[in-house]
Design an enzyme around this catalytic site. Structure first.
Site, short mmCIF file in Angstrom:
data_model
loop_
_atom_site.label_atom_id
_atom_site.label_comp_id
_atom_site.label_asym_id
_atom_site.label_seq_id
_atom_site.Cartn_x
_atom_site.Cartn_y
_atom_site.Cartn_z
N GLU A 182 -8.19 12.31 59.17
CA GLU A 182 -8.41 11.27 60.19
C GLU A 182 -7.56 10.02 59.93
O GLU A 182 -8.09 8.92 59.72
CB GLU A 182 -9.88 10.87 60.23
CG GLU A 182 -10.83 12.00 60.55
CD GLU A 182 -12.25 11.52 60.83
OE1 GLU A 182 -12.54 10.35 60.59
OE2 GLU A 182 -13.06 12.33 61.31
N GLU B 40 -14.57 19.29 60.85
CA GLU B 40 -15.79 18.49 60.70
C GLU B 40 -16.51 18.44 62.03
O GLU B 40 -15.87 18.32 63.09
CB GLU B 40 -15.50 17.03 60.29
CG GLU B 40 -15.13 16.81 58.86
CD GLU B 40 -14.92 15.32 58.53
OE1 GLU B 40 -15.59 14.45 59.11
OE2 GLU B 40 -14.05 15.05 57.68
C1 BGP Z 1 -15.59 11.30 59.40
C2 BGP Z 1 -15.05 11.26 57.99
C3 BGP Z 1 -16.03 11.61 56.94
C4 BGP Z 1 -17.47 11.31 57.23
C5 BGP Z 1 -17.87 11.52 58.69
C6 BGP Z 1 -19.24 10.97 59.07
O1 BGP Z 1 -14.97 10.31 60.15
O2 BGP Z 1 -13.94 12.11 57.84
O3 BGP Z 1 -15.55 11.09 55.74
O4 BGP Z 1 -17.95 10.21 56.61
O5 BGP Z 1 -16.93 10.99 59.57
O6 BGP Z 1 -19.16 9.65 59.50
P1 BGP Z 1 -19.94 8.48 58.82
O7 BGP Z 1 -19.86 8.70 57.36
O8 BGP Z 1 -19.26 7.24 59.23
O9 BGP Z 1 -21.33 8.56 59.36
#
Ligand code: BGP
Length: 467
Positions: free
Chosen positions: A172, A370
Protein backbone atom coordinates in the site's frame (compact mmCIF):
# COMPACT_ATOMS: atom_id res chain seq x y z
CA UNK A 1 -20.94 -27.09 4.15
CA UNK A 2 -19.14 -29.94 5.89
CA UNK A 3 -20.02 -32.21 3.00
CA UNK A 4 -17.87 -31.72 -0.07
CA UNK A 5 -20.91 -32.30 -2.29
CA UNK A 6 -22.65 -29.34 -0.76
CA UNK A 7 -20.02 -26.90 -1.89
CA UNK A 8 -21.60 -24.05 -3.73
CA UNK A 9 -18.56 -21.87 -4.34
CA UNK A 10 -15.68 -23.91 -5.62
CA UNK A 11 -12.23 -22.38 -6.23
CA UNK A 12 -9.57 -23.43 -8.74
CA UNK A 13 -7.08 -26.13 -7.83
CA UNK A 14 -4.12 -24.71 -5.93
CA UNK A 15 -5.94 -21.55 -4.77
CA UNK A 16 -3.89 -19.70 -2.15
CA UNK A 17 -5.64 -19.73 1.21
CA UNK A 18 -3.98 -17.80 3.96
CA UNK A 19 -3.51 -14.45 5.59
CA UNK A 20 -1.16 -11.50 5.75
CA UNK A 21 0.69 -9.58 8.42
CA UNK A 22 3.59 -7.19 8.71
CA UNK A 23 6.80 -7.13 10.73
CA UNK A 24 6.18 -4.06 12.87
CA UNK A 25 2.63 -5.14 13.67
CA UNK A 26 3.50 -8.64 14.84
CA UNK A 27 7.14 -9.23 15.68
CA UNK A 28 7.57 -7.17 18.82
CA UNK A 29 11.18 -7.35 20.09
CA UNK A 30 11.56 -3.84 18.74
CA UNK A 31 14.61 -3.06 20.81
CA UNK A 32 16.43 -6.36 21.01
CA UNK A 33 19.07 -8.29 19.08
CA UNK A 34 20.41 -5.24 17.33
CA UNK A 35 17.27 -4.03 15.60
CA UNK A 36 17.49 -0.37 14.64
CA UNK A 37 14.64 2.02 15.29
CA UNK A 38 12.06 2.70 12.65
CA UNK A 39 9.62 5.61 12.41
CA UNK A 40 7.05 3.81 14.59
CA UNK A 41 9.50 3.25 17.43
CA UNK A 42 10.52 6.87 17.21
CA UNK A 43 7.03 8.34 16.93
CA UNK A 44 5.84 6.33 19.90
CA UNK A 45 8.79 7.61 21.94
CA UNK A 46 7.93 11.23 21.29
CA UNK A 47 4.11 11.08 21.10
CA UNK A 48 2.70 7.98 22.86
CA UNK A 49 -0.65 9.76 23.15
CA UNK A 50 -1.18 9.29 19.41
CA UNK A 51 -1.61 5.53 19.92
CA UNK A 52 -4.82 3.91 21.16
CA UNK A 53 -4.60 3.29 24.91
CA UNK A 54 -0.99 4.44 24.71
CA UNK A 55 0.14 1.04 23.39
CA UNK A 56 3.29 1.18 21.29
CA UNK A 57 5.15 -1.03 18.83
CA UNK A 58 7.74 -2.47 21.22
CA UNK A 59 5.97 -5.73 22.06
CA UNK A 60 3.13 -6.21 19.59
CA UNK A 61 2.16 -9.89 19.21
CA UNK A 62 5.62 -11.34 19.87
CA UNK A 63 5.94 -13.29 16.63
CA UNK A 64 9.68 -12.88 17.12
CA UNK A 65 9.49 -15.28 20.02
CA UNK A 66 6.40 -17.29 19.17
CA UNK A 67 6.79 -17.87 15.44
CA UNK A 68 6.99 -21.64 15.78
CA UNK A 69 3.69 -21.81 17.64
CA UNK A 70 2.12 -19.32 15.23
CA UNK A 71 3.18 -21.15 12.10
CA UNK A 72 1.83 -24.37 13.58
CA UNK A 73 -1.49 -22.64 14.15
CA UNK A 74 -1.51 -21.33 10.59
CA UNK A 75 -1.10 -24.84 9.36
CA UNK A 76 -3.83 -26.00 11.69
CA UNK A 77 -6.33 -23.54 10.21
CA UNK A 78 -5.57 -24.50 6.64
CA UNK A 79 -3.01 -21.98 5.42
CA UNK A 80 -1.07 -22.95 2.33
CA UNK A 81 0.46 -19.48 2.01
CA UNK A 82 1.13 -16.45 4.18
CA UNK A 83 2.42 -12.94 3.55
CA UNK A 84 4.91 -11.53 6.01
CA UNK A 85 7.23 -8.58 5.72
CA UNK A 86 10.86 -8.11 6.56
CA UNK A 87 11.67 -5.27 8.92
CA UNK A 88 14.26 -3.18 7.12
CA UNK A 89 15.58 -1.73 10.37
CA UNK A 90 15.93 -5.20 11.89
CA UNK A 91 17.92 -6.48 8.92
CA UNK A 92 19.95 -3.33 8.33
CA UNK A 93 19.71 -1.31 11.56
CA UNK A 94 20.84 1.98 10.04
CA UNK A 95 18.98 1.46 6.78
CA UNK A 96 22.32 1.30 4.96
CA UNK A 97 25.49 -0.52 5.86
CA UNK A 98 25.94 -3.45 8.13
CA UNK A 99 23.57 -6.41 8.04
CA UNK A 100 22.38 -7.66 11.43
CA UNK A 101 23.24 -11.36 11.64
CA UNK A 102 20.65 -11.95 14.36
CA UNK A 103 17.99 -10.78 11.93
CA UNK A 104 19.32 -13.02 9.18
CA UNK A 105 19.08 -15.92 11.58
CA UNK A 106 15.53 -14.99 12.61
CA UNK A 107 14.21 -14.62 9.07
CA UNK A 108 15.97 -17.80 7.96
CA UNK A 109 14.33 -19.69 10.79
CA UNK A 110 10.92 -18.26 10.01
CA UNK A 111 11.14 -18.95 6.29
CA UNK A 112 12.37 -22.49 6.90
CA UNK A 113 9.59 -23.11 9.38
CA UNK A 114 7.00 -22.01 6.84
CA UNK A 115 8.39 -24.32 4.20
CA UNK A 116 8.62 -27.22 6.65
CA UNK A 117 4.90 -26.75 7.33
CA UNK A 118 3.89 -26.59 3.69
CA UNK A 119 3.08 -22.90 3.81
CA UNK A 120 4.52 -20.77 1.04
CA UNK A 121 5.99 -17.54 2.43
CA UNK A 122 5.15 -14.44 0.38
CA UNK A 123 7.54 -11.74 1.49
CA UNK A 124 7.11 -7.98 1.48
CA UNK A 125 10.04 -5.61 1.70
CA UNK A 126 8.38 -2.45 2.93
CA UNK A 127 5.27 -2.24 5.04
CA UNK A 128 5.17 1.36 6.32
CA UNK A 129 8.32 0.96 8.45
CA UNK A 130 11.04 3.35 7.34
CA UNK A 131 14.27 2.98 9.33
CA UNK A 132 14.64 6.04 11.53
CA UNK A 133 18.18 6.77 10.37
CA UNK A 134 16.84 7.15 6.84
CA UNK A 135 13.84 9.20 7.94
CA UNK A 136 16.32 11.61 9.51
CA UNK A 137 17.59 12.39 6.01
CA UNK A 138 14.05 12.80 4.67
CA UNK A 139 12.82 9.24 4.14
CA UNK A 140 11.30 8.72 0.70
CA UNK A 141 11.66 12.42 -0.13
CA UNK A 142 15.41 11.82 -0.45
CA UNK A 143 16.72 9.98 -3.47
CA UNK A 144 19.51 8.44 -1.40
CA UNK A 145 16.79 6.40 0.27
CA UNK A 146 15.83 4.93 -3.10
CA UNK A 147 19.41 3.74 -3.49
CA UNK A 148 19.48 2.39 0.06
CA UNK A 149 16.24 0.52 -0.59
CA UNK A 150 17.65 -1.03 -3.75
CA UNK A 151 20.63 -2.37 -1.78
CA UNK A 152 18.32 -3.60 0.98
CA UNK A 153 16.07 -5.37 -1.55
CA UNK A 154 19.03 -7.02 -3.25
CA UNK A 155 20.34 -8.14 0.14
CA UNK A 156 17.00 -9.80 0.89
CA UNK A 157 16.92 -11.57 -2.48
CA UNK A 158 20.47 -12.82 -1.99
CA UNK A 159 19.85 -13.99 1.55
CA UNK A 160 16.40 -15.56 1.19
CA UNK A 161 15.61 -15.80 -2.52
CA UNK A 162 16.65 -19.42 -2.78
CA UNK A 163 13.50 -20.28 -0.78
CA UNK A 164 11.21 -17.27 -1.17
CA UNK A 165 9.59 -17.25 -4.60
CA UNK A 166 7.08 -14.44 -4.21
CA UNK A 167 8.31 -10.99 -3.37
CA UNK A 168 6.46 -7.71 -2.94
CA UNK A 169 8.33 -4.44 -3.16
CA UNK A 170 5.80 -2.35 -1.21
CA UNK A 171 2.59 -2.71 0.72
CA UNK A 172 0.00 0.00 0.00
CA UNK A 173 2.57 2.62 -1.02
CA UNK A 174 -0.09 5.34 -1.18
CA UNK A 175 -0.57 5.03 2.58
CA UNK A 176 2.80 6.46 3.70
CA UNK A 177 2.14 9.28 1.20
CA UNK A 178 -1.27 9.97 2.72
CA UNK A 179 -0.32 9.32 6.32
CA UNK A 180 3.11 10.94 6.40
CA UNK A 181 2.67 13.89 4.05
CA UNK A 182 -1.04 14.74 3.70
CA UNK A 183 -3.37 13.62 6.45
CA UNK A 184 -1.25 13.29 9.58
CA UNK A 185 -1.57 9.63 10.54
CA UNK A 186 2.03 8.45 10.00
CA UNK A 187 5.30 10.00 11.07
CA UNK A 188 6.65 12.56 10.04
CA UNK A 189 3.10 14.04 10.08
CA UNK A 190 3.76 16.71 7.52
CA UNK A 191 1.15 18.38 5.34
CA UNK A 192 3.01 19.10 2.14
CA UNK A 193 1.67 18.06 -1.23
CA UNK A 194 4.97 18.63 -3.03
CA UNK A 195 6.72 16.22 -0.70
CA UNK A 196 3.83 13.78 -1.00
CA UNK A 197 4.33 13.70 -4.77
CA UNK A 198 8.08 13.20 -4.42
CA UNK A 199 7.56 10.39 -1.92
CA UNK A 200 5.10 8.65 -4.23
CA UNK A 201 7.40 9.04 -7.20
CA UNK A 202 10.48 7.76 -5.36
CA UNK A 203 8.52 4.79 -4.07
CA UNK A 204 7.59 3.77 -7.59
CA UNK A 205 11.14 4.27 -8.77
CA UNK A 206 12.41 2.19 -5.84
CA UNK A 207 9.95 -0.56 -6.72
CA UNK A 208 11.12 -0.65 -10.35
CA UNK A 209 14.76 -0.71 -9.25
CA UNK A 210 14.11 -3.61 -6.89
CA UNK A 211 12.32 -5.49 -9.68
CA UNK A 212 15.28 -4.88 -11.96
CA UNK A 213 17.69 -6.13 -9.30
CA UNK A 214 15.54 -9.21 -8.73
CA UNK A 215 15.50 -10.12 -12.42
CA UNK A 216 19.26 -9.68 -12.69
CA UNK A 217 19.67 -12.41 -10.08
CA UNK A 218 17.66 -14.94 -12.10
CA UNK A 219 16.05 -16.49 -9.08
CA UNK A 220 13.10 -18.04 -10.79
CA UNK A 221 10.38 -16.47 -8.67
CA UNK A 222 7.85 -13.71 -9.07
CA UNK A 223 7.97 -10.14 -7.92
CA UNK A 224 5.14 -7.67 -7.54
CA UNK A 225 3.58 -5.03 -5.38
CA UNK A 226 0.60 -4.91 -3.02
CA UNK A 227 -1.85 -2.05 -3.63
CA UNK A 228 -4.99 -0.96 -1.83
CA UNK A 229 -7.21 -0.48 -4.85
CA UNK A 230 -10.12 1.22 -3.14
CA UNK A 231 -12.54 1.79 -6.05
CA UNK A 232 -13.91 5.32 -6.51
CA UNK A 233 -17.64 5.26 -7.11
CA UNK A 234 -19.34 8.45 -8.31
CA UNK A 235 -22.48 9.59 -6.46
CA UNK A 236 -24.35 9.73 -9.78
CA UNK A 237 -23.80 9.50 -13.50
CA UNK A 238 -23.86 13.26 -13.78
CA UNK A 239 -20.65 14.14 -15.68
CA UNK A 240 -19.45 16.32 -12.81
CA UNK A 241 -19.68 13.43 -10.32
CA UNK A 242 -18.11 11.03 -12.80
CA UNK A 243 -15.23 13.40 -13.47
CA UNK A 244 -14.64 13.78 -9.73
CA UNK A 245 -14.44 10.00 -9.35
CA UNK A 246 -12.05 9.64 -12.30
CA UNK A 247 -9.67 12.21 -10.80
CA UNK A 248 -9.91 10.68 -7.35
CA UNK A 249 -9.08 7.32 -8.88
CA UNK A 250 -6.07 8.84 -10.65
CA UNK A 251 -4.74 10.26 -7.36
CA UNK A 252 -5.25 7.23 -5.16
CA UNK A 253 -5.34 4.11 -7.34
CA UNK A 254 -3.90 4.67 -10.77
CA UNK A 255 -0.98 6.70 -9.34
CA UNK A 256 0.59 3.36 -8.35
CA UNK A 257 -1.36 0.84 -10.41
CA UNK A 258 -0.50 2.31 -13.81
CA UNK A 259 3.27 2.61 -13.32
CA UNK A 260 3.39 -0.80 -11.61
CA UNK A 261 1.53 -2.68 -14.33
CA UNK A 262 1.95 -0.49 -17.42
CA UNK A 263 5.15 1.38 -16.66
CA UNK A 264 3.53 4.80 -17.10
CA UNK A 265 1.74 7.42 -15.01
CA UNK A 266 -1.92 8.34 -15.59
CA UNK A 267 -2.31 11.27 -17.95
CA UNK A 268 -4.98 12.95 -15.78
CA UNK A 269 -2.67 12.98 -12.77
CA UNK A 270 0.34 14.28 -14.68
CA UNK A 271 -1.86 17.00 -16.14
CA UNK A 272 -2.99 18.17 -12.69
CA UNK A 273 0.54 18.07 -11.28
CA UNK A 274 1.77 20.17 -14.19
CA UNK A 275 -1.07 22.67 -13.98
CA UNK A 276 -0.76 23.07 -10.24
CA UNK A 277 3.05 23.15 -10.32
CA UNK A 278 3.77 20.01 -8.31
CA UNK A 279 5.76 17.81 -10.69
CA UNK A 280 8.37 15.71 -8.86
CA UNK A 281 12.09 15.91 -9.48
CA UNK A 282 12.86 13.25 -12.08
CA UNK A 283 16.32 12.25 -13.25
CA UNK A 284 17.36 11.16 -16.72
CA UNK A 285 16.80 7.47 -17.24
CA UNK A 286 14.19 7.10 -14.48
CA UNK A 287 11.25 6.69 -16.84
CA UNK A 288 13.15 4.03 -18.74
CA UNK A 289 13.63 2.05 -15.53
CA UNK A 290 9.95 2.39 -14.60
CA UNK A 291 8.83 1.44 -18.10
CA UNK A 292 11.04 -1.64 -18.32
CA UNK A 293 10.50 -3.09 -14.87
CA UNK A 294 6.83 -3.71 -14.31
CA UNK A 295 5.44 -6.32 -11.95
CA UNK A 296 4.74 -10.03 -12.49
CA UNK A 297 2.06 -10.28 -9.86
CA UNK A 298 -0.27 -7.91 -8.05
CA UNK A 299 -1.55 -8.13 -4.48
CA UNK A 300 -4.92 -6.45 -4.06
CA UNK A 301 -5.91 -5.13 -0.65
CA UNK A 302 -9.57 -4.32 -0.40
CA UNK A 303 -11.49 -3.12 2.64
CA UNK A 304 -13.94 -0.46 1.59
CA UNK A 305 -15.13 1.59 -1.37
CA UNK A 306 -14.51 5.27 -1.83
CA UNK A 307 -17.58 7.28 -2.77
CA UNK A 308 -17.07 10.55 -4.50
CA UNK A 309 -19.05 13.51 -5.76
CA UNK A 310 -18.33 16.80 -7.50
CA UNK A 311 -17.24 19.59 -5.20
CA UNK A 312 -20.08 21.25 -3.34
CA UNK A 313 -18.21 24.52 -2.77
CA UNK A 314 -15.38 26.34 -4.40
CA UNK A 315 -12.11 25.33 -2.75
CA UNK A 316 -10.26 27.84 -0.62
CA UNK A 317 -7.34 28.99 -2.79
CA UNK A 318 -5.32 29.89 0.33
CA UNK A 319 -5.53 26.40 1.85
CA UNK A 320 -2.63 23.97 1.38
CA UNK A 321 -3.13 21.97 -1.80
CA UNK A 322 -4.87 18.64 -1.27
CA UNK A 323 -6.21 16.12 -3.79
CA UNK A 324 -9.68 17.02 -2.46
CA UNK A 325 -9.45 20.23 -4.42
CA UNK A 326 -10.93 18.11 -7.22
CA UNK A 327 -13.66 16.09 -5.48
CA UNK A 328 -15.63 15.68 -2.28
CA UNK A 329 -16.28 12.49 -0.40
CA UNK A 330 -19.81 11.23 -0.26
CA UNK A 331 -21.51 9.05 2.37
CA UNK A 332 -24.05 6.96 0.52
CA UNK A 333 -27.37 6.80 2.38
CA UNK A 334 -28.15 3.26 3.48
CA UNK A 335 -24.59 2.04 3.22
CA UNK A 336 -23.56 -0.97 5.29
CA UNK A 337 -20.93 -0.08 7.86
CA UNK A 338 -18.34 -1.68 10.05
CA UNK A 339 -18.91 0.81 12.85
CA UNK A 340 -15.72 -0.15 14.71
CA UNK A 341 -13.40 0.92 11.96
CA UNK A 342 -15.82 3.40 10.45
CA UNK A 343 -15.47 1.75 7.06
CA UNK A 344 -18.26 0.93 4.63
CA UNK A 345 -18.66 -2.73 3.73
CA UNK A 346 -19.36 -3.18 0.04
CA UNK A 347 -18.57 -6.71 -1.06
CA UNK A 348 -19.09 -6.17 -4.77
CA UNK A 349 -16.10 -3.79 -4.73
CA UNK A 350 -13.74 -6.73 -4.88
CA UNK A 351 -15.41 -7.95 -8.07
CA UNK A 352 -15.25 -4.50 -9.63
CA UNK A 353 -11.52 -4.33 -8.94
CA UNK A 354 -10.91 -7.75 -10.47
CA UNK A 355 -13.01 -6.87 -13.50
CA UNK A 356 -11.07 -3.65 -13.97
CA UNK A 357 -7.79 -5.56 -13.78
CA UNK A 358 -9.08 -8.08 -16.30
CA UNK A 359 -10.30 -5.47 -18.76
CA UNK A 360 -7.75 -2.69 -18.40
CA UNK A 361 -4.61 -4.21 -16.88
CA UNK A 362 -3.92 -7.23 -19.11
CA UNK A 363 -5.64 -9.54 -16.63
CA UNK A 364 -2.43 -9.59 -14.64
CA UNK A 365 -1.94 -12.47 -12.21
CA UNK A 366 -3.23 -11.26 -8.86
CA UNK A 367 -4.59 -12.32 -5.51
CA UNK A 368 -6.56 -10.76 -2.71
CA UNK A 369 -3.68 -9.93 -0.41
CA UNK A 370 -5.76 -8.26 2.33
CA UNK A 371 -9.42 -8.09 3.19
CA UNK A 372 -10.86 -8.18 6.64
CA UNK A 373 -12.91 -6.74 9.41
CA UNK A 374 -11.56 -5.04 12.51
CA UNK A 375 -13.87 -5.30 15.51
CA UNK A 376 -13.53 -3.71 18.90
CA UNK A 377 -14.32 -5.59 22.13
CA UNK A 378 -14.38 -9.09 20.68
CA UNK A 379 -13.89 -10.60 24.13
CA UNK A 380 -17.62 -10.27 24.69
CA UNK A 381 -18.20 -12.85 21.97
CA UNK A 382 -16.12 -15.53 23.72
CA UNK A 383 -18.30 -18.54 24.56
CA UNK A 384 -18.06 -20.98 27.48
CA UNK A 385 -15.46 -23.03 25.58
CA UNK A 386 -13.28 -19.97 25.19
CA UNK A 387 -13.90 -19.57 21.46
CA UNK A 388 -14.73 -16.14 20.05
CA UNK A 389 -17.92 -16.52 18.02
CA UNK A 390 -17.05 -14.13 15.22
CA UNK A 391 -19.90 -14.99 12.87
CA UNK A 392 -19.76 -11.44 11.49
CA UNK A 393 -16.24 -12.17 10.22
CA UNK A 394 -17.32 -15.43 8.59
CA UNK A 395 -20.10 -13.54 6.87
CA UNK A 396 -17.72 -10.76 5.83
CA UNK A 397 -15.25 -13.21 4.30
CA UNK A 398 -17.79 -15.43 2.59
CA UNK A 399 -19.68 -12.50 1.07
CA UNK A 400 -16.43 -11.24 -0.44
CA UNK A 401 -15.40 -14.70 -1.56
CA UNK A 402 -18.67 -15.09 -3.45
CA UNK A 403 -17.75 -12.09 -5.56
CA UNK A 404 -14.20 -13.35 -6.03
CA UNK A 405 -15.69 -16.62 -7.19
CA UNK A 406 -17.93 -14.85 -9.70
CA UNK A 407 -14.92 -12.96 -11.05
CA UNK A 408 -13.10 -16.27 -11.49
CA UNK A 409 -16.07 -17.70 -13.41
CA UNK A 410 -15.76 -14.71 -15.70
CA UNK A 411 -12.08 -15.22 -16.36
CA UNK A 412 -10.30 -13.16 -13.70
CA UNK A 413 -6.72 -14.22 -13.06
CA UNK A 414 -7.08 -14.10 -9.27
CA UNK A 415 -5.08 -16.84 -7.56
CA UNK A 416 -5.82 -16.59 -3.87
CA UNK A 417 -7.37 -14.98 -0.84
CA UNK A 418 -5.46 -13.78 2.21
CA UNK A 419 -7.31 -12.39 5.18
CA UNK A 420 -6.01 -9.47 7.15
CA UNK A 421 -4.89 -11.04 9.42
CA UNK A 422 -3.74 -14.29 10.99
CA UNK A 423 -3.79 -13.20 14.63
CA UNK A 424 -4.88 -10.00 16.31
CA UNK A 425 -2.11 -7.51 15.87
CA UNK A 426 -1.01 -3.96 16.43
CA UNK A 427 -2.79 -1.71 13.96
CA UNK A 428 -0.60 1.38 13.83
CA UNK A 429 -2.16 4.27 15.73
CA UNK A 430 -5.21 2.12 16.51
CA UNK A 431 -2.86 -0.27 18.31
CA UNK A 432 -4.97 -3.18 19.62
CA UNK A 433 -8.32 -1.39 19.41
CA UNK A 434 -9.78 -3.36 16.50
CA UNK A 435 -9.12 -7.08 16.24
CA UNK A 436 -8.78 -8.64 12.80
CA UNK A 437 -7.40 -12.13 13.36
CA UNK A 438 -8.50 -15.71 12.79
CA UNK A 439 -6.76 -16.18 16.12
CA UNK A 440 -7.19 -14.02 19.19
CA UNK A 441 -4.26 -12.68 21.16
CA UNK A 442 -4.81 -12.12 24.85
CA UNK A 443 -2.56 -9.28 25.88
CA UNK A 444 -3.28 -9.89 29.56
CA UNK A 445 -2.07 -13.47 29.34
CA UNK A 446 1.28 -13.02 27.65
CA UNK A 447 -0.33 -12.98 24.23
CA UNK A 448 -2.10 -16.32 24.58
CA UNK A 449 -3.46 -17.49 21.21
CA UNK A 450 -6.94 -18.98 20.73
CA UNK A 451 -8.44 -19.89 17.37
CA UNK A 452 -11.70 -18.02 16.74
CA UNK A 453 -14.75 -19.57 15.10
CA UNK A 454 -13.68 -17.98 11.80
CA UNK A 455 -10.34 -19.81 12.02
CA UNK A 456 -12.08 -23.15 12.39
CA UNK A 457 -14.39 -22.25 9.53
CA UNK A 458 -11.50 -21.18 7.28
CA UNK A 459 -9.81 -24.52 7.81
CA UNK A 460 -12.79 -26.26 6.19
CA UNK A 461 -12.96 -23.75 3.37
CA UNK A 462 -9.31 -24.29 2.59
CA UNK A 463 -9.60 -28.09 2.87
CA UNK A 464 -12.65 -28.20 0.59
CA UNK A 465 -11.28 -25.47 -1.66
CA UNK A 466 -14.65 -23.77 -1.39
CA UNK A 467 -17.72 -23.45 0.76
C1 BGP B 1 -3.96 -2.03 5.70
C2 BGP B 1 -2.53 -2.31 6.10
C3 BGP B 1 -2.38 -3.20 7.27
C4 BGP B 1 -3.49 -3.18 8.28
C5 BGP B 1 -4.88 -3.01 7.68
C6 BGP B 1 -5.99 -2.72 8.68
O1 BGP B 1 -4.04 -0.74 5.20
O2 BGP B 1 -1.79 -2.86 5.04
O3 BGP B 1 -1.11 -2.98 7.79
O4 BGP B 1 -3.21 -2.48 9.40
O5 BGP B 1 -4.91 -2.02 6.70
O6 BGP B 1 -6.15 -1.36 8.89
P1 BGP B 1 -6.01 -0.69 10.30
O7 BGP B 1 -4.86 -1.34 10.97
O8 BGP B 1 -5.77 0.74 10.05
O9 BGP B 1 -7.31 -0.94 10.99
Amino acid sequence: MSNINEIQYRFPEGFWWGSAASATQTEGAANVDGKGKNIWDHWYEIEPNRFFDGVGPEKTSQFYYKYKEDIKLMKEIGHNSFRMSISWSRLIPNGVGEVNQKAVEFYNNVINKFIENGIEPFVGLFHFDMPMELQKIGGWTNREVVDAYEVYARTCFELFGDRVKKWFTHNEPIVPVEGGYLYDFHYPNEVDFQKAVQVGYHTILASAKAIKAYRQLNQDGKIGIVLNLTPSYPRSQNPADVKASVLCDAFFNRSFLDPSVKGEFPEELVQILKEEGFMPVVEDGDMEIIKNNTIDILGVNYYQPRRVKAKEYLPNPEAPFMPERYFDYYAMPGRKMNPHRGWEIYEKGVYDILTNLKENYRNIECFISENGMGVEGEEKFRDENGIIQDDYRIEFISEHLKWVNKAIQEGSNVKGYHLWTFMDNWSWTNAYKNRYGFVSVNLNKDGERTIKKSGHWFKKVSKNNGF
